[in-house]
Design a protein around this motif. Structure first.
Motif, mmCIF file in Angstrom:
data_model
loop_
_atom_site.group_PDB
_atom_site.id
_atom_site.type_symbol
_atom_site.label_atom_id
_atom_site.label_comp_id
_atom_site.label_asym_id
_atom_site.label_seq_id
_atom_site.Cartn_x
_atom_site.Cartn_y
_atom_site.Cartn_z
ATOM 1 N N SER A 150 0.825 -1.203 0.000
ATOM 2 C CA SER A 150 0.000 0.000 0.000
ATOM 3 C C SER A 150 0.860 1.253 0.000
ATOM 4 O O SER A 150 2.008 1.254 0.450
ATOM 5 C CB SER A 150 -0.913 -0.001 1.224
ATOM 6 N N TYR A 151 0.281 2.313 -0.527
ATOM 7 C CA TYR A 151 0.949 3.609 -0.515
ATOM 8 C C TYR A 151 0.989 4.132 0.917
ATOM 9 O O TYR A 151 0.055 3.928 1.697
ATOM 10 C CB TYR A 151 0.198 4.595 -1.407
ATOM 11 N N VAL A 152 2.086 4.808 1.271
ATOM 12 C CA VAL A 152 2.202 5.366 2.615
ATOM 13 C C VAL A 152 3.001 6.657 2.541
ATOM 14 O O VAL A 152 3.956 6.765 1.763
ATOM 15 C CB VAL A 152 2.883 4.365 3.582
ATOM 16 N N GLU A 153 2.591 7.660 3.301
ATOM 17 C CA GLU A 153 3.397 8.873 3.430
ATOM 18 C C GLU A 153 4.038 8.849 4.805
ATOM 19 O O GLU A 153 3.354 8.731 5.831
ATOM 20 C CB GLU A 153 2.569 10.138 3.242
ATOM 21 N N LEU A 154 5.366 8.975 4.814
ATOM 22 C CA LEU A 154 6.130 8.889 6.051
ATOM 23 C C LEU A 154 6.414 10.276 6.614
ATOM 24 O O LEU A 154 6.724 11.205 5.856
ATOM 25 C CB LEU A 154 7.460 8.178 5.799
ATOM 26 N N PRO A 155 6.324 10.438 7.927
ATOM 27 C CA PRO A 155 6.686 11.722 8.523
ATOM 28 C C PRO A 155 8.115 12.105 8.152
ATOM 29 O O PRO A 155 9.017 11.278 8.230
ATOM 30 C CB PRO A 155 6.551 11.461 10.029
ATOM 31 N N PHE A 156 8.302 13.343 7.705
ATOM 32 C CA PHE A 156 9.592 13.920 7.324
ATOM 33 C C PHE A 156 10.117 13.379 5.990
ATOM 34 O O PHE A 156 10.736 14.114 5.229
ATOM 35 C CB PHE A 156 10.653 13.702 8.409
ATOM 36 N N PHE A 157 9.900 12.092 5.672
ATOM 37 C CA PHE A 157 10.453 11.511 4.450
ATOM 38 C C PHE A 157 9.523 11.648 3.250
ATOM 39 O O PHE A 157 9.972 11.614 2.110
ATOM 40 C CB PHE A 157 10.786 10.033 4.670
ATOM 41 N N GLY A 158 8.225 11.758 3.482
ATOM 42 C CA GLY A 158 7.290 11.969 2.394
ATOM 43 C C GLY A 158 6.770 10.694 1.758
ATOM 44 O O GLY A 158 6.697 9.644 2.410
ATOM 45 N N PRO A 159 6.411 10.748 0.453
ATOM 46 C CA PRO A 159 5.774 9.621 -0.238
ATOM 47 C C PRO A 159 6.629 8.358 -0.237
ATOM 48 O O PRO A 159 7.846 8.409 -0.408
ATOM 49 C CB PRO A 159 5.587 10.148 -1.671
ATOM 50 N N SER A 160 5.974 7.213 -0.058
ATOM 51 C CA SER A 160 6.650 5.924 -0.075
ATOM 52 C C SER A 160 5.591 4.842 -0.273
ATOM 53 O O SER A 160 4.448 5.128 -0.613
ATOM 54 C CB SER A 160 7.424 5.704 1.229
ATOM 55 N N ASN A 161 5.997 3.597 -0.103
ATOM 56 C CA ASN A 161 5.056 2.485 -0.054
ATOM 57 C C ASN A 161 5.573 1.497 0.991
ATOM 58 O O ASN A 161 6.654 1.694 1.556
ATOM 59 C CB ASN A 161 4.873 1.827 -1.441
ATOM 60 N N ALA A 162 4.809 0.468 1.263
ATOM 61 C CA ALA A 162 5.184 -0.453 2.338
ATOM 62 C C ALA A 162 6.553 -1.075 2.089
ATOM 63 O O ALA A 162 7.366 -1.213 3.013
ATOM 64 C CB ALA A 162 4.122 -1.537 2.490
ATOM 65 N N ARG A 163 6.823 -1.420 0.843
ATOM 66 C CA ARG A 163 8.104 -2.049 0.520
ATOM 67 C C ARG A 163 9.263 -1.066 0.679
ATOM 68 O O ARG A 163 10.296 -1.388 1.287
ATOM 69 C CB ARG A 163 8.073 -2.577 -0.918
ATOM 70 N N ASP A 164 9.111 0.150 0.165
ATOM 71 C CA ASP A 164 10.199 1.118 0.248
ATOM 72 C C ASP A 164 10.386 1.652 1.658
ATOM 73 O O ASP A 164 11.495 2.039 2.037
ATOM 74 C CB ASP A 164 9.949 2.269 -0.725
ATOM 75 N N ALA A 165 9.307 1.689 2.436
ATOM 76 C CA ALA A 165 9.441 2.088 3.838
ATOM 77 C C ALA A 165 10.297 1.071 4.586
ATOM 78 O O ALA A 165 11.130 1.426 5.424
ATOM 79 C CB ALA A 165 8.061 2.211 4.486
ATOM 80 N N THR A 166 10.093 -0.186 4.265
ATOM 81 C CA THR A 166 10.947 -1.233 4.831
ATOM 82 C C THR A 166 12.392 -1.027 4.412
ATOM 83 O O THR A 166 13.319 -1.105 5.219
ATOM 84 C CB THR A 166 10.475 -2.615 4.362
ATOM 85 N N GLY A 167 12.576 -0.741 3.119
ATOM 86 C CA GLY A 167 13.920 -0.517 2.611
ATOM 87 C C GLY A 167 14.617 0.631 3.282
ATOM 88 O O GLY A 167 15.828 0.581 3.541
ATOM 89 N N LEU A 168 13.870 1.669 3.601
ATOM 90 C CA LEU A 168 14.447 2.829 4.265
ATOM 91 C C LEU A 168 15.038 2.451 5.620
ATOM 92 O O LEU A 168 16.127 2.907 5.993
ATOM 93 C CB LEU A 168 13.362 3.897 4.448
ATOM 94 N N VAL A 169 14.317 1.597 6.360
ATOM 95 C CA VAL A 169 14.799 1.149 7.663
ATOM 96 C C VAL A 169 16.042 0.271 7.509
ATOM 97 O O VAL A 169 17.056 0.482 8.169
ATOM 98 C CB VAL A 169 13.695 0.368 8.414
ATOM 99 N N VAL A 170 15.967 -0.697 6.609
ATOM 100 C CA VAL A 170 17.059 -1.665 6.463
ATOM 101 C C VAL A 170 18.314 -1.008 5.887
ATOM 102 O O VAL A 170 19.435 -1.337 6.283
ATOM 103 C CB VAL A 170 16.608 -2.852 5.602
ATOM 104 N N ASP A 171 18.140 -0.044 4.959
ATOM 105 C CA ASP A 171 19.302 0.615 4.369
ATOM 106 C C ASP A 171 20.165 1.303 5.419
ATOM 107 O O ASP A 171 21.380 1.404 5.274
ATOM 108 C CB ASP A 171 18.855 1.651 3.327
ATOM 109 N N PHE A 172 19.526 1.759 6.480
ATOM 110 C CA PHE A 172 20.276 2.427 7.539
ATOM 111 C C PHE A 172 21.281 1.485 8.178
ATOM 112 O O PHE A 172 22.352 1.906 8.627
ATOM 113 C CB PHE A 172 19.304 2.953 8.597
#
Length: 252
Positions: A150-172
């Motif tokens: 699903s589409y998701v907008e993240l606080p401070f980071f903006g537009p994303s989706n469930a898969r890319d939100a996961t990627g954002l966490v793991v990339d760190f």
């Protein structure tokens, strides 16, 4: 730092597993027609309103002041520095995607720009015709067959989706330069903030037109994000690409 890695990386893996569990495999026909899966729209719009407020009263004026005070060449150099710091993590993702050649290119860019580019402030690797690399764990999940969810907008980071939100966490955590035992060691995080300040200030007029001049800035930002991301992953045709910022990545 290694002890922190051993303690935190399993937690990141659990977050990834939890988030990707709800990422349905996308239907190619639906993606090609630009279908939007946004079951949490009400919550996303609340976050979008918050992000607009942060941008209007904090990030936008800070970015405009930054590009006004700092010469353009230095803005580009700081952006180069942030991108260079991301190369080891991009090499890791390339290996996870089974692309050994791209991993080698990422490490080559990192080595050349770090040594000859004064720590990454310059980009001699491009002058040497070393290809650009731009990947992340969200793309890794895509290669593994995980749908965007699903589409998701993240606080401070903006537009994303469930898969890319996961990627954002793991990339760190997958970037060897991604974090340290104390805040002073998180150099790449600070560099990324500076890079985003530069982008926001440089392309202020275009971004303002989306956020403040659109009849529905939420729907506009969602459309731009989804079509661009799907194009990057080869899920839509080139004619459907939207690039409102017209970024010249050759200098980054």
């Amino acid at each position: 730092m290694k002890s922190i890695s051993r303690a935190i990386f399993p937690a990141a893996a659990l977050v990834a597993a939890a988030l990707t569990a709800g990422c349905a495999k996308p239907n190619p026909e639906a993606l090609a027609t630009g279908e939007v899966h946004d079951p949490h729209e009400a919550r996303n719009r609340t976050v979008h309103a918050f992000n607009r407020g942060v941008d209007r009263y904090a990030f936008r004026p800070a970015s405009q002041g930054y590009v006004t005070i700092v010469p353009p060449d230095m803005v580009n150099s700081f952006s180069n520095f942030a991108v260079n710091l991301s190369m080891p993590g991009q090499a890791v993702n390339s290996l996870l995607q089974g692309d050994v050649k791209q991993a080698g290119v990422a490490l080559s860019r990192f080595a050349i720009n770090t040594v000859l580019g004064i720590g990454g402030l310059g980009d001699p690797a491009t002058d040497f015709n070393v290809p650009q690399v731009d990947t992340d764990f969200g793309e890794t999940l895509h290669v593994w067959g995980v749908g965007e969810g699903s589409y998701v907008e993240l606080p401070f980071f903006g537009p994303s989706n469930a898969r890319d939100a996961t990627g954002l966490v793991v990339d760190f955590f997958t970037n060897p330069l991604g974090y340290g035992s104390n805040p002073a060691e998180n150099l790449d995080a600070y560099a990324e903030v500076v890079r985003r300040l530069g982008d926001r200030g440089t392309y202020s007029d275009t971004i303002d037109s989306i956020l403040y001049d659109s009849a529905d800035s939420y729907a506009q930002a969602r459309l731009i994000y989804l079509q661009n991301r799907r194009f990057e992953l080869g899920q839509t045709s080139e004619t459907s690409e939207i690039d409102p910022f017209e970024l010249d990545t050759e200098g980054f």
